[in-house]
Design a protein around this motif. Structure first.
Motif, PDB file in Angstrom:
ATOM      1  N   THR A  55       0.830  -1.207   0.000  1.00  0.00           N
ATOM      2  CA  THR A  55       0.000   0.000   0.000  1.00  0.00           C
ATOM      3  C   THR A  55       0.863   1.255   0.000  1.00  0.00           C
ATOM      4  OG1 THR A  55      -0.202  -0.125   2.420  1.00  0.00           O
ATOM      5  CG2 THR A  55      -1.975  -1.092   1.105  1.00  0.00           C
ATOM      6  N   VAL A  56       2.140   1.136   0.390  1.00  0.00           N
ATOM      7  CA  VAL A  56       3.052   2.270   0.236  1.00  0.00           C
ATOM      8  C   VAL A  56       3.163   2.626  -1.243  1.00  0.00           C
ATOM      9  CG1 VAL A  56       5.441   3.050   0.486  1.00  0.00           C
ATOM     10  CG2 VAL A  56       4.349   1.757   2.334  1.00  0.00           C
ATOM     11  N   ALA A  57       3.325   1.608  -2.086  1.00  0.00           N
ATOM     12  CA  ALA A  57       3.406   1.841  -3.527  1.00  0.00           C
ATOM     13  C   ALA A  57       2.084   2.359  -4.080  1.00  0.00           C
ATOM     14  CB  ALA A  57       3.811   0.559  -4.245  1.00  0.00           C
ATOM     15  N   VAL A  58       0.959   1.828  -3.591  1.00  0.00           N
ATOM     16  CA  VAL A  58      -0.350   2.313  -4.042  1.00  0.00           C
ATOM     17  C   VAL A  58      -0.451   3.811  -3.798  1.00  0.00           C
ATOM     18  CG1 VAL A  58      -2.843   2.186  -3.715  1.00  0.00           C
ATOM     19  CG2 VAL A  58      -1.472   0.081  -3.657  1.00  0.00           C
ATOM     20  N   ARG A  59      -0.173   4.224  -2.575  1.00  0.00           N
ATOM     21  CA  ARG A  59      -0.311   5.649  -2.239  1.00  0.00           C
ATOM     22  C   ARG A  59       0.699   6.509  -2.997  1.00  0.00           C
ATOM     23  NH1 ARG A  59      -2.245   3.867   3.097  1.00  0.00           N
ATOM     24  NH2 ARG A  59      -4.219   4.993   3.439  1.00  0.00           N
ATOM     25  N   GLU A  60       1.930   6.040  -3.104  1.00  0.00           N
ATOM     26  CA  GLU A  60       2.966   6.856  -3.747  1.00  0.00           C
ATOM     27  C   GLU A  60       2.676   7.046  -5.229  1.00  0.00           C
ATOM     28  OE1 GLU A  60       6.362   8.223  -5.736  1.00  0.00           O
ATOM     29  OE2 GLU A  60       5.678   6.148  -5.973  1.00  0.00           O
ATOM     30  N   ARG A  61       2.298   5.970  -5.929  1.00  0.00           N
ATOM     31  CA  ARG A  61       2.032   6.071  -7.370  1.00  0.00           C
ATOM     32  C   ARG A  61       0.776   6.893  -7.635  1.00  0.00           C
ATOM     33  NH1 ARG A  61       5.450   1.877  -9.944  1.00  0.00           N
ATOM     34  NH2 ARG A  61       7.043   1.603  -8.325  1.00  0.00           N
ATOM     35  N   CYS A  62      -0.259   6.671  -6.813  1.00  0.00           N
ATOM     36  CA  CYS A  62      -1.488   7.455  -6.983  1.00  0.00           C
ATOM     37  C   CYS A  62      -1.225   8.930  -6.683  1.00  0.00           C
ATOM     38  CB  CYS A  62      -2.588   6.914  -6.071  1.00  0.00           C
ATOM     39  SG  CYS A  62      -3.173   5.258  -6.527  1.00  0.00           S
ATOM     40  N   GLY A  63      -0.368   9.188  -5.699  1.00  0.00           N
ATOM     41  CA  GLY A  63      -0.004  10.572  -5.387  1.00  0.00           C
ATOM     42  C   GLY A  63       0.700  11.257  -6.540  1.00  0.00           C
ATOM     43  N   GLN A  64       1.524  10.507  -7.261  1.00  0.00           N
ATOM     44  CA  GLN A  64       2.181  11.082  -8.441  1.00  0.00           C
ATOM     45  C   GLN A  64       1.154  11.602  -9.438  1.00  0.00           C
ATOM     46  OE1 GLN A  64       5.283   8.907 -10.490  1.00  0.00           O
ATOM     47  NE2 GLN A  64       5.820   7.764  -8.632  1.00  0.00           N
ATOM     48  N   LEU A  65       0.116  10.807  -9.683  1.00  0.00           N
ATOM     49  CA  LEU A  65      -0.883  11.210 -10.674  1.00  0.00           C
ATOM     50  C   LEU A  65      -1.738  12.360 -10.166  1.00  0.00           C
ATOM     51  CD1 LEU A  65      -1.908   7.776 -12.225  1.00  0.00           C
ATOM     52  CD2 LEU A  65      -0.463   9.567 -13.199  1.00  0.00           C
ATOM     53  N   LEU A  66      -1.974  12.447  -8.852  1.00  0.00           N
ATOM     54  CA  LEU A  66      -2.703  13.597  -8.317  1.00  0.00           C
ATOM     55  C   LEU A  66      -1.863  14.864  -8.458  1.00  0.00           C
ATOM     56  CD1 LEU A  66      -5.028  14.959  -6.884  1.00  0.00           C
ATOM     57  CD2 LEU A  66      -4.071  14.188  -4.691  1.00  0.00           C
ATOM     58  N   ASP A  67      -0.580  14.800  -8.106  1.00  0.00           N
ATOM     59  CA  ASP A  67       0.285  15.972  -8.256  1.00  0.00           C
ATOM     60  C   ASP A  67       0.294  16.440  -9.706  1.00  0.00           C
ATOM     61  OD1 ASP A  67       0.918  15.809  -5.571  1.00  0.00           O
ATOM     62  OD2 ASP A  67       2.852  14.805  -5.898  1.00  0.00           O
ATOM     63  N   ARG A  68       0.345  15.497 -10.607  1.00  0.00           N
ATOM     64  CA  ARG A  68       0.382  15.814 -12.045  1.00  0.00           C
ATOM     65  C   ARG A  68      -0.924  16.466 -12.501  1.00  0.00           C
ATOM     66  NH1 ARG A  68      -1.005  12.513 -16.461  1.00  0.00           N
ATOM     67  NH2 ARG A  68       0.210  12.895 -18.361  1.00  0.00           N
ATOM     68  N   ALA A  69      -2.053  15.926 -12.025  1.00  0.00           N
ATOM     69  CA  ALA A  69      -3.344  16.491 -12.417  1.00  0.00           C
ATOM     70  C   ALA A  69      -3.530  17.893 -11.854  1.00  0.00           C
ATOM     71  CB  ALA A  69      -4.472  15.573 -11.930  1.00  0.00           C
TER      72      ALA A  69
END
Length: 422
Positions: free
Chosen positions: A24-38
């Motif tokens: 879930t560390v990877a889930v949050r980190e990767r999803c966070g990347q896409l939120l920052d980008r959006a």
């Protein structure tokens, strides 16, 4: 390099990537990347209106107050659906189990939970289930829960007529799709989305149970994971405890091969993990976004059976929001997420399409932030309202209610479902 050595090398790289993505560390980190980008306008599909977050939190808080006026919110779990119509089906199961020891009761509840969750994907707006026991009619998740409860207690998933209250490898492997349709009351007149996919998933579960006796025992039951994690073969230790992420991690490893739509790296199955070119990561995990929605949903739903058996479950906060169409729909219908091209709502997408990967990723990341605002609205601390309770109170219910007002319950984006992702 020989073909055999090349295979070993690739398989090893795949295992490394899989181990990174099964967290879930990877889930949050990767999803966070896409939120920052959006948020900086780089998404081709969505814009983010942070000014609408307070309104979304107010919707969730209002739904929570309606459903739980005393603000004593339980965990998000399949067991809430088993309570549909005000019927205490846990009590009914315990009555059927009689004087069975605590460990045997836990195993029955865990078997039921795993099978029922794997049957719980979007049912579609036209399907319904009539409960002969109560005369009540249920739809969607509640209908699938009640139907699967009755199928389980009738022994449908057991190969042993003397022990019907279990699911085992042979019972699941021999499951006939037409028989599943019958117990789910699915027909041309009462269509259930993804029926075939659900049947395939349960048969694959049976195969996974049979292939891993070291984890699932003999005759191979989902509840074998209970014994594997806490050493309950001779009874439940008084000091038994487990981390929620350890439950998830074991499920991700043991069930990795059951997903019909599952992706893979170097021959290693990943499950609910999808490509997105903008996401960065180490080694061969680069470009992949993990979600593990159904496996996390199983984990959330197992927390109570473990706890009822006297096991202390730690680290619940490490699990993430579930990236499905109710939570994601809440964000679109409340205006937090806005489609760049409104006509995208009229297209039927697939789980691996970039727009759906982004929608799910933004859902995970934004609900982490929304949870804090909901607690503020309700004047509750994180201990009093953990993320699992925010989901239950909560985001899932508010998403359903907004969808009902906007589109007669249909999600804001259409996703082709085989019954294993949504």
């Amino acid at each position: 390099m020989s073909q055999q050595n090349e295979f070993v090398r690739e398989f090893s790289q795949g295992e490394v990537a899989a181990s990174i993505l099964r967290s879930t560390v990877a889930v949050r980190e990767r999803c966070g990347q896409l939120l920052d980008r959006a948020r900086v306008g780089h998404s081709a599909w969505f814009t983010v209106d942070d000014g609408r977050m307070r309104a979304a939190a107010a919707e969730v808080a209002a739904a929570t107050r309606r459903h739980y006026p005393k603000l004593q919110v339980p965990l998000h779990s399949r067991w809430r659906h088993f309570e549909a119509g005000g019927v205490d089906r846990r009590h009914l199961l315990e009555q059927r189990l009689g004087d069975a020891p605590l460990s045997a009761r836990a195993r029955a509840m865990i078997d039921l939970t795993v099978v029922s969750v794997l049957l719980d994907a979007g049912a579609g707006s036209d399907w319904k289930y009539v409960d002969a026991a109560s005369g009540q009619t249920y739809t969607r998740s509640e209908g699938l829960a009640v139907a699967s409860f009755h199928a389980f207690t009738a022994g449908m998933f057991s190969s042993d007529r003397l022990h019907p209250l279990q699911a085992d490898a042979e019972g699941l492997r021999s499951l006939v799709t037409d028989r599943l349709a019958e117990v789910l009351q699915a027909s041309e007149a009462n269509p259930l989305v993804g029926l075939q996919g659900r049947a395939v998933l349960l048969r694959r579960l049976g195969e996974a149970l049979q292939e891993q006796p070291e984890v699932f025992g003999d005759p191979g039951r989902p509840s074998g994971i209970f014994d594997w994690l806490i050493g309950a073969e001779g009874g439940i230790p008084h000091s038994a405890d487990v981390d929620a992420h350890d439950i998830l991690s074991q499920l991700l490893v043991s069930l990795s091969g059951i997903w019909p739509l599952g992706t893979s790296i170097g021959g290693v199955p990943l499950g609910d993990v999808w490509r997105h070119a903008a996401v960065r990561g180490d080694a061969d995990s680069d470009g992949w976004v993990p979600f593990h929605k159904l496996t996390q949903w199983i984990t959330y739903s197992l927390l109570e059976p473990f706890t009822w058996a006297g096991v202390q479950v730690r680290g619940i906060e490490r699990l993430t929001a579930l990236p499905e169409y109710r939570n994601g729909g809440l964000l679109i219908d409340s205006g937090v997420l806005q489609l760049r091209e409104p006509e995208a709502a009229n297209t039927v997408w697939h789980p691996g399409d970039e727009i759906i990967v982004e929608w799910r990723a933004l859902t995970v990341a934004l609900i982490d932030e929304l949870a804090g605002l909901v607690r503020s609205e309700l004047s509750l601390s994180e201990d009093e309202l953990p993320l699992a309770a925010v989901l239950e109170g909560g985001t899932w219910a508010a998403g359903r209610e907004l969808a009902q007002r906007a589109r007669d319950g249909r999600p804001p984006l259409q996703v082709h479902s085989d019954g294993t992702v949504f």
